[in-house]
Write a protein that holds these residues in place. Sequence first.
Motif, PDB file in Angstrom:
ATOM      1  N   LYS A 488       0.829  -1.208   0.000  1.00  0.00           N
ATOM      2  CA  LYS A 488       0.000   0.000   0.000  1.00  0.00           C
ATOM      3  C   LYS A 488       0.861   1.255   0.000  1.00  0.00           C
ATOM      4  CE  LYS A 488      -4.126  -1.970   2.182  1.00  0.00           C
ATOM      5  NZ  LYS A 488      -5.078  -1.879   3.331  1.00  0.00           N
ATOM      6  N   LEU A 489       1.954   1.220   0.742  1.00  0.00           N
ATOM      7  CA  LEU A 489       2.865   2.370   0.747  1.00  0.00           C
ATOM      8  C   LEU A 489       3.502   2.562  -0.621  1.00  0.00           C
ATOM      9  CD1 LEU A 489       4.612   2.053   4.230  1.00  0.00           C
ATOM     10  CD2 LEU A 489       3.164   3.941   3.454  1.00  0.00           C
ATOM     11  N   LYS A 490       3.904   1.469  -1.253  1.00  0.00           N
ATOM     12  CA  LYS A 490       4.482   1.580  -2.598  1.00  0.00           C
ATOM     13  C   LYS A 490       3.479   2.207  -3.560  1.00  0.00           C
ATOM     14  CE  LYS A 490       7.645  -2.406  -2.404  1.00  0.00           C
ATOM     15  NZ  LYS A 490       7.920  -3.765  -2.952  1.00  0.00           N
ATOM     16  N   HIS A 491       2.215   1.757  -3.461  1.00  0.00           N
ATOM     17  CA  HIS A 491       1.188   2.257  -4.374  1.00  0.00           C
ATOM     18  C   HIS A 491       0.920   3.745  -4.145  1.00  0.00           C
ATOM     19  CE1 HIS A 491      -2.278   2.192  -6.993  1.00  0.00           C
ATOM     20  NE2 HIS A 491      -3.056   2.629  -6.020  1.00  0.00           N
ATOM     21  N   ILE A 492       0.768   4.139  -2.886  1.00  0.00           N
ATOM     22  CA  ILE A 492       0.469   5.552  -2.613  1.00  0.00           C
ATOM     23  C   ILE A 492       1.663   6.424  -2.982  1.00  0.00           C
ATOM     24  CG2 ILE A 492       1.278   5.719  -0.217  1.00  0.00           C
ATOM     25  CD1 ILE A 492      -2.007   7.169  -1.598  1.00  0.00           C
ATOM     26  N   ASN A 493       2.872   5.889  -2.820  1.00  0.00           N
ATOM     27  CA  ASN A 493       4.055   6.670  -3.213  1.00  0.00           C
ATOM     28  C   ASN A 493       4.072   6.910  -4.714  1.00  0.00           C
ATOM     29  OD1 ASN A 493       4.956   6.824  -0.579  1.00  0.00           O
ATOM     30  ND2 ASN A 493       6.317   5.053  -0.751  1.00  0.00           N
ATOM     31  N   GLN A 494       3.674   5.902  -5.484  1.00  0.00           N
ATOM     32  CA  GLN A 494       3.602   6.080  -6.936  1.00  0.00           C
ATOM     33  C   GLN A 494       2.541   7.109  -7.299  1.00  0.00           C
ATOM     34  OE1 GLN A 494       3.010   1.978  -8.173  1.00  0.00           O
ATOM     35  NE2 GLN A 494       5.119   1.842  -8.878  1.00  0.00           N
ATOM     36  N   LEU A 495       1.401   7.056  -6.601  1.00  0.00           N
ATOM     37  CA  LEU A 495       0.349   8.038  -6.871  1.00  0.00           C
ATOM     38  C   LEU A 495       0.803   9.446  -6.510  1.00  0.00           C
ATOM     39  CD1 LEU A 495      -2.830   6.165  -5.555  1.00  0.00           C
ATOM     40  CD2 LEU A 495      -2.129   6.486  -7.926  1.00  0.00           C
ATOM     41  N   LEU A 496       1.434   9.577  -5.355  1.00  0.00           N
ATOM     42  CA  LEU A 496       1.888  10.896  -4.912  1.00  0.00           C
ATOM     43  C   LEU A 496       2.949  11.459  -5.840  1.00  0.00           C
ATOM     44  CD1 LEU A 496       2.135  10.313  -1.048  1.00  0.00           C
ATOM     45  CD2 LEU A 496       0.366  11.566  -2.286  1.00  0.00           C
ATOM     46  N   GLN A 497       3.728  10.587  -6.434  1.00  0.00           N
ATOM     47  CA  GLN A 497       4.775  11.036  -7.359  1.00  0.00           C
ATOM     48  C   GLN A 497       4.257  11.198  -8.783  1.00  0.00           C
ATOM     49  OE1 GLN A 497       7.756   8.009  -6.817  1.00  0.00           O
ATOM     50  NE2 GLN A 497       7.984   8.484  -4.640  1.00  0.00           N
ATOM     51  N   GLY A 498       2.936  10.981  -8.978  1.00  0.00           N
ATOM     52  CA  GLY A 498       2.349  11.202 -10.297  1.00  0.00           C
ATOM     53  C   GLY A 498       2.635  10.115 -11.299  1.00  0.00           C
ATOM     54  N   LYS A 499       2.969   8.907 -10.839  1.00  0.00           N
ATOM     55  CA  LYS A 499       3.327   7.843 -11.776  1.00  0.00           C
ATOM     56  C   LYS A 499       2.131   7.011 -12.213  1.00  0.00           C
ATOM     57  CE  LYS A 499       7.990   7.332  -9.874  1.00  0.00           C
ATOM     58  NZ  LYS A 499       8.916   6.429  -9.148  1.00  0.00           N
ATOM     59  N   VAL A 500       1.102   6.916 -11.359  1.00  0.00           N
ATOM     60  CA  VAL A 500      -0.024   6.036 -11.669  1.00  0.00           C
ATOM     61  C   VAL A 500      -1.333   6.752 -11.385  1.00  0.00           C
ATOM     62  CG1 VAL A 500      -0.961   3.713 -11.372  1.00  0.00           C
ATOM     63  CG2 VAL A 500       1.426   4.144 -10.852  1.00  0.00           C
ATOM     64  N   ILE A 501      -1.564   7.908 -12.011  1.00  0.00           N
ATOM     65  CA  ILE A 501      -2.820   8.615 -11.828  1.00  0.00           C
ATOM     66  C   ILE A 501      -3.659   8.388 -13.078  1.00  0.00           C
ATOM     67  CG2 ILE A 501      -3.933  10.843 -11.489  1.00  0.00           C
ATOM     68  CD1 ILE A 501      -1.570  11.747  -9.957  1.00  0.00           C
ATOM     69  N   PRO A 502      -4.636   7.486 -13.043  1.00  0.00           N
ATOM     70  CA  PRO A 502      -5.408   7.166 -14.247  1.00  0.00           C
ATOM     71  C   PRO A 502      -6.293   8.319 -14.670  1.00  0.00           C
ATOM     72  CG  PRO A 502      -6.364   6.104 -12.323  1.00  0.00           C
ATOM     73  CD  PRO A 502      -5.085   6.743 -11.870  1.00  0.00           C
ATOM     74  N   LYS A 503      -6.335   8.556 -15.986  1.00  0.00           N
ATOM     75  CA  LYS A 503      -7.234   9.525 -16.610  1.00  0.00           C
ATOM     76  C   LYS A 503      -6.896  10.978 -16.288  1.00  0.00           C
ATOM     77  CE  LYS A 503     -11.167   6.358 -16.624  1.00  0.00           C
ATOM     78  NZ  LYS A 503     -12.585   6.161 -16.252  1.00  0.00           N
ATOM     79  N   TYR A 504      -5.852  11.193 -15.519  1.00  0.00           N
ATOM     80  CA  TYR A 504      -5.494  12.569 -15.190  1.00  0.00           C
ATOM     81  C   TYR A 504      -4.019  12.775 -15.478  1.00  0.00           C
ATOM     82  CZ  TYR A 504      -9.955  12.492 -12.838  1.00  0.00           C
ATOM     83  OH  TYR A 504     -11.283  12.375 -12.572  1.00  0.00           O
ATOM     84  N   GLU A 505      -3.685  13.996 -15.887  1.00  0.00           N
ATOM     85  CA  GLU A 505      -2.300  14.278 -16.228  1.00  0.00           C
ATOM     86  C   GLU A 505      -1.425  14.225 -14.994  1.00  0.00           C
ATOM     87  OE1 GLU A 505      -1.718  18.891 -16.435  1.00  0.00           O
ATOM     88  OE2 GLU A 505      -3.595  18.374 -17.417  1.00  0.00           O
ATOM     89  N   GLN A 506      -0.140  14.019 -15.224  1.00  0.00           N
ATOM     90  CA  GLN A 506       0.789  13.947 -14.109  1.00  0.00           C
ATOM     91  C   GLN A 506       0.977  15.327 -13.511  1.00  0.00           C
ATOM     92  OE1 GLN A 506       4.356  12.036 -15.348  1.00  0.00           O
ATOM     93  NE2 GLN A 506       3.365  10.075 -15.705  1.00  0.00           N
ATOM     94  N   TRP A 507       1.512  15.315 -12.274  1.00  0.00           N
ATOM     95  CA  TRP A 507       1.648  16.592 -11.561  1.00  0.00           C
ATOM     96  C   TRP A 507       2.544  17.562 -12.320  1.00  0.00           C
ATOM     97  CZ3 TRP A 507      -2.183  16.387  -8.690  1.00  0.00           C
ATOM     98  CH2 TRP A 507      -2.497  15.308  -7.900  1.00  0.00           C
ATOM     99  N   HIS A 508       3.643  17.074 -12.847  1.00  0.00           N
ATOM    100  CA  HIS A 508       4.585  17.970 -13.502  1.00  0.00           C
ATOM    101  C   HIS A 508       4.412  17.872 -15.009  1.00  0.00           C
ATOM    102  CE1 HIS A 508       6.365  18.393  -9.592  1.00  0.00           C
ATOM    103  NE2 HIS A 508       6.516  17.091  -9.509  1.00  0.00           N
ATOM    104  N   SER A 509       4.066  18.972 -15.639  1.00  0.00           N
ATOM    105  CA  SER A 509       3.785  18.962 -17.066  1.00  0.00           C
ATOM    106  C   SER A 509       5.060  18.725 -17.858  1.00  0.00           C
ATOM    107  CB  SER A 509       3.167  20.311 -17.474  1.00  0.00           C
ATOM    108  OG  SER A 509       3.042  20.370 -18.875  1.00  0.00           O
ATOM    109  N   ALA A 510       4.955  17.833 -18.853  1.00  0.00           N
ATOM    110  CA  ALA A 510       6.113  17.557 -19.700  1.00  0.00           C
ATOM    111  C   ALA A 510       6.418  18.735 -20.615  1.00  0.00           C
ATOM    112  CB  ALA A 510       5.861  16.308 -20.527  1.00  0.00           C
TER     113      ALA A 510
END
Length: 609
Positions: A488-510
């Motif tokens: 669960k910590l691994k998953h939330i860390n990926q979400l917080l880092q913008g790696k696995v946010i479905p249907k939404y753009e990542q936090w930092h724009s490319a």
Amino acid sequence: MGLSPTVRRSRKFSSGDRSARPGGCQGVPGQVSTEPPTIICLTYHQPSPPPRTEPDCQEVKKVFQRRQIGPSRWLPGSPRPGSDLQVCTSKDLTCCTRKMEERYQAAARLDIQNLLQTSSSTLKFLISRNAATFQESFQNIIWHAENNTKMLFRTTYRNMAFQAVAPIQELFTDVALFVFGSEMNVDEFVNRFFDSLFPLVYNHLINPALTDISPDFAECVRMARKDLNPFGNLPKLITSQMSKSLMASHMFLQALNLGIEVINTTDHLQYTKECSKALLKMLFCSHCYGMTNGKPCMGYCLNVMRGCLAAMAEIDPHWREYIRSLEDLSNGIQGSYDIEHVLLNLHSLVNDAIMNAQINGPKLSAMVNRACGHPVRKPTQPLEHQTDPYNVKPGLKITHKEDEETLSNRRKEFINSLRLYRTLYGGLADQLCVNDLAAADGLTCWNGEDLVNSYTHQVVGNGIKAQSSNPEVKVKGTNPVINQIVDKLKHINQLLQGKVIPKYEQWHSAEEGSGQVDHDDIQISGDCDDEDGCIGSGNGEVKKSFKTSESSAGVHDENNWQNAIIDDVDATSQTEDDAYSNKPGAGAQHSSGNVMVTLINLVALILFW
């Protein structure tokens, strides 16, 4: 450790014997005497604990009753052989019985559990309090945003204010559900709001009459909204900003709730049989021999606790990353990612969307006629009294953000406090031994067998791999409950880092630094500052956001919108870049190509109908 001298008399040697004496003793220097000299030898040794005597079971009984470990009838009246004991075994007499040993084991587990809960109680309170505080703050922001939107209609579009209440309430109910954890789609509920709004705008602003349009005709208008695009690109802009800000707040709360779950799990961790026996041996077996005040040696305590908490130590790297990721997310919540900024300005964007439809009124009216036929009106009915939904909330007014850094400062304070606990799970065993369990350096201590001056076995490190050579606790493998928490910590860390946010753009724009403009972040109203509305154009210029309306004003400047209406009626031929480059203050000019595209689409629509 001090050295104690012992004086002993050696055997007598002859006067002529000046050689080294047995045991390294030398004769007393001086003149030769006819009397055989007395040789005094000084030897030094570390004091050893006194030999074990028959245990005092009365002292054991007092502690057993004071700690309420079990009924006093379980204690023997006098020392007895301990052949039936399983852990606290000894050839000597003991004050323990088999039932006492079982209760001691339960007491040992409870003692460690209480220590774990005490060590994490401050952290748990910190996260729980802030989770509740931020949830309440988000709820207040949503309520104020709903209030602002309702007041927009009450003051500026009063003739449709009553009918707009239901769509507004539904919108902000969906907003709250999304922020607080429900599976919602931002794009869907924003479009549902504008679908419901368009028949009201058409009925009261574009094609007003004495009576309302019929329900069937209103439904047709509602269904045609997306194709007719009466509100321009404002729905897309609102969807983009709400997706970013609501997702950021949703993830922030989700992360805090997971932090509480991690602490609750480790506070109530179930110990293995090997660990339970080792805890019993460390904390209570000394009582069986009357040594109720003996504390475990430091090295002994570290081996036992590092073995029992080996699985928990595996949380350490993921917990550290969790705090770092939460800090990065907190620092990134600003501008279009800030729920406070987005929602408290939402009513202005809704106003801009209505203005856009109103200015495009004649063209939209013609297109509605083609799509749904001429308006069908309800028959004239006597006026009925309708309850004003705003009367239940007296004193409503538009809410403005008084302190733009309120939530930001609160997040910073929270993260600064949370950072102090980043090493919690890496050094928990050491913390418990140093602060609570082990004897101080230099004192006689319990090594699991007897009171000694020091612990002589190897002391292992933290973590499961290091326990292979642990002399006190056998660690067989990972803990399934801890494994779930780590996942669960691994998953939330990926979400917080913008790696696995479905249907939404990542936090930092490319696109950052590429010279391209993210028009989802352009502000349509409000003052321009560095965080919202002032953006680089890619050629060294700065485009400033413009204020199209004030929520309390009902007068619209059509001259400022002349260049904005040409392409807004066509949703398929216009990009966001085109739409917003034509707004006032941007020096927009329309090319003949855009006009031709619009004419071609209008002809296609006519032929289709």
